[in-house]
Every structure is written in C-alpha cells, then in structure tokens.
Motif scaffolding. Structure first.
Motif, short mmCIF file in Angstrom:
data_model
loop_
_atom_site.label_atom_id
_atom_site.label_comp_id
_atom_site.label_asym_id
_atom_site.label_seq_id
_atom_site.Cartn_x
_atom_site.Cartn_y
_atom_site.Cartn_z
N PRO A 8 4.06 3.09 -2.37
CA PRO A 8 4.85 3.94 -1.46
C PRO A 8 5.19 5.28 -2.09
O PRO A 8 5.22 5.44 -3.31
CB PRO A 8 6.12 3.10 -1.22
CG PRO A 8 5.77 1.71 -1.66
CD PRO A 8 4.76 1.85 -2.74
N TYR A 26 7.73 -2.74 -3.39
CA TYR A 26 6.31 -2.77 -3.74
C TYR A 26 6.01 -3.77 -4.85
O TYR A 26 4.89 -4.31 -4.93
CB TYR A 26 5.83 -1.37 -4.14
CG TYR A 26 4.34 -1.29 -4.33
CD1 TYR A 26 3.48 -1.33 -3.24
CD2 TYR A 26 3.78 -1.21 -5.62
CE1 TYR A 26 2.10 -1.28 -3.41
CE2 TYR A 26 2.41 -1.15 -5.80
CZ TYR A 26 1.57 -1.19 -4.69
OH TYR A 26 0.21 -1.14 -4.86
N ASP A 77 -4.68 5.41 2.65
CA ASP A 77 -4.79 6.06 1.34
C ASP A 77 -5.05 7.56 1.48
O ASP A 77 -5.72 8.17 0.63
CB ASP A 77 -5.87 5.41 0.48
CG ASP A 77 -5.72 5.79 -1.00
OD1 ASP A 77 -4.63 6.24 -1.40
OD2 ASP A 77 -6.71 5.65 -1.76
N MET A 98 0.00 4.57 3.32
CA MET A 98 -0.28 3.29 2.64
C MET A 98 -1.40 2.52 3.32
O MET A 98 -2.08 1.71 2.69
CB MET A 98 0.99 2.45 2.58
CG MET A 98 2.04 2.96 1.61
SD MET A 98 3.45 1.84 1.39
CE MET A 98 4.33 2.07 2.95
#
Length: 362
Positions: free
Chosen positions: A135, A74, A151, A148
């Motif tokens: 994540p 990420y 949301d 992801m």
C-alpha cells in the motif's frame, strides 16, 4: 429500536433511507444525486461514522488514518497460504478479516474499512501468479486499491469512477447484509463479528453476488444485433434478465444512473471498451422495451447490478472479485449500522410463528 412487535419490522436509523416509489436514496440527509459525482469514499465514510465513534473524524483525517491502516494490514498478506488462495476471492478475504481484533473503537473500524481494500487486490494478484503490491498511505483509498490491483498509478478518471462506486454502495437501508450486521451488533459483539456476518449474507447470489452474471449475459448476446432475440428467448425460457428489476425500487434504481454517469469520463477518454459500452446500451434499450411489453403492470427497470458490472470490468476487476469490491464500499455502512445499533438499540429477537404439529392433549 422500539418495543414489542415493532422490533421485528423496523429499525430507526439516521444513516440512509431508500424510497422505492420515488427512486430516491438518501445517505445522511443528502440525496445520492448530490453525492455523486464529487464526493469521495473518505467523505461519505466520515459522514456515516459521524457521532458513532469515540472521536470525530473528517474526510481529510480519515484519508490519513486509512492509509496508515492499509500499511499496517499489509503484514497479514504473508498468512495467505495455498488453502486460502484456493478459495473464491470473497471467501479468502473473509477468512483474513476474521483474524482481526473484535473491538468497538475507531481503530477497529479503520482496520475493518482498510482490510478488504488491502486483502482483495493481494488475493487476486496471488491467484493470478503475481506478487502483491504494498500500500501507499499517501493515496486515497480508491487510488490505492487500483494501484494495488494493477501495480500502476490509476488515472484521475479511474480513481473518480471507483470513488463514485464506493460512495454509491456505501449504505442502502436495511438490506440483508446490513440487517445481519445489526443483529450481531445487538448482542454487543464487536465490529469484526458484525462485518463477518454481513459478508456472509452479501456473498449470496440474491444480494452482492449478482453483478457478475450481467457480464455473462452480455458475453452470451455478443453483438447488438442479437440483443432483442436473445433477451426474448431468455424470457420465453422463464429466465431472469440480469441487471433489471429490484425488490424495493418501483422505478429506476438511482444508483444505476450514478454509475452510468461515472463511466462517461472513462468512455470519453478512451479508457473503456467502447464496443462493450455500445452493446450494453443496446441490451438496456431492448430489455426495457421487452419488459414493458411483457409485464406492463410490473415496473422493471435497470438496477445497480447492470452498471456495477460494467464499471468494475472497466477498472480491471475480474467478475469473481465483484462481491469483494462491493464489500470494500459497504463495510463502512455495516460498521455505522452496527455502532448505531450498539449505542441506541436493544437485542434484536424476532418472534417466530410456529407452524408445526402440536402435542396431543391428554
């Protein structure tokens, strides 16, 4: 890989077998019909990687390792600049993957498997003016991808549907992208190089870029009553009906039914547009009847693209993202083939047949 001309036409593999005459797909000795429903992405990934990495992994271990890899990756999201975000999603995703290390070990494989799962949702959200979602390493790969993307936590039916898709397309013989992966691996290049080559082949409209036009076709047809006339006119114009026919399968693509069945729980629970599904069913019936009448000697049935488009649309993916989602599922197959080639094969060097002019003999 065998010697001589056989190098050009065949590769020995223990990973998957496509039987086009019987309409059967076998992955690591198990029929797709027995894998879906029930198997998870982590389960099929562990099976495909079995014996090919420096240490074995179970489905449970792989879930934990992939979760950690997603969290680690990420940090790369900060490198998504305006130039990358102006590209189509699969191109931006490929550029991000190109920044990863090019090893042959399990850690490299894990990061490659996690990379499109992290990068694609972030790219899609940023392109839509939304903030990316971090994540959650405690979740499965499929559940975290959907979280992801949207949301919010996905339902059990949504997670199962994406698992079914990722399992279904995890490997499929020596297709164009998998062959590209094996060619690169045969040079002893790293796994990242193999995956990047495979993505380049996948994005072509004759390979992984095909499902989106299925939805374009449904949009153009509009209503069930228009199906027969629209499809007939399209064939009269010499156009291909998207989602029908396959280069290998002489009968119905087994992946089509696997994905159609994966959609059923979403339909029953009201988590999918029922009018859309009714239109798709009408188009399928009409197309099969017309194709049988027009081309009685050429078997043309539903292929994986038709229900891929419907399933990914139901899960909230925009059609321009479909090729990237395909890459999420197929990356483990590319890695497995690359490792199999690197461990057991030789340099792939097909012979060419020269058809140009020859020099004049003095």
């Amino acid at each position: 890989m065998k010697n001589g001309l056989e190098d050009v036409i065949a590769a020995e593999t223990q990973l998957s077998d496509v039987d086009g005459e019987r309409g059967r797909l076998v992955i690591r000795g198990v029929s797709l019909d027995d894998l879906v429903p029930g198997e998870t992405y982590e389960g099929v990934a562990a099976s495909l990687l079995d014996g090919l990495m420096e240490r074995p992994v179970t489905a449970t271990t792989l879930r934990s390792l992939l979760g950690a890899a997603r969290v680690d990756l990420y940090s790369h999201i900060t490198r998504l600049d305006e130039g990358l975000l102006a590209l189509p999603p699969v191109d931006a995703m490929r550029a991000m993957i190109a920044r990863l290390g090019d090893g042959q070990d399990l850690d490299t494989a894990l990061h490659l498997m996690a990379a499109p799962a992290v990068f694609l949702p972030a790219i899609l959200r940023l392109q839509a003016g939304q903030r990316p979602v971090t994540p959650d390493e405690s979740l499965s790969q499929s559940a975290d991808i959907l979280r992801m993307l949207t949301d919010r936590m996905p339902s059990a039916e949504q997670t199962a549907a994406l698992d079914a898709y990722l399992v279904t397309i995890s490997d499929h013989g020596l297709n164009a992208s998998t062959f590209a992966s094996r060619v690169v691996a045969s040079t002893q290049a790293g796994l990242t190089s193999s995956v990047l080559a495979a993505i380049g082949a996948l994005k072509g409209p004759l390979h992984g870029g095909a499902p989106g036009p299925v939805l374009d076709m449904l949009d153009a047809i509009g209503t069930e009553a228009n199906a027969h006339a629209w499809l007939t006119d399209a064939l009269d114009r010499g156009e291909r009906l998207m989602g029908f026919g396959h280069r290998i399968y002489r009968v119905r693509d087994p992946r089509a039914d696997a994905l159609k069945n994966a959609l059923s729980p979403l339909v029953r629970s009201g988590q999918v547009d029922r009018e859309r599904m009714a239109l798709a069913a009408s188009v399928e019936r009409a197309a099969l009847a017309i194709l049988k009448e027009r081309k009685p000697d050429r078997p043309l049935d539903v292929n994986v693209e038709f229900y891929t488009a419907l399933l990914l649309e139901a899960l909230g993916f925009e059609r321009q993202a479909f090729t990237g989602v395909f890459a999420i599922g197929r990356t483990v197959g590319w890695i497995a083939h690359a490792r199999e080639q690197a461990l057991n094969g030789r340099l792939i060097r097909p012979r060419s047949i020269y058809t140009g002019p020859l020099p004049k003999v003095a």
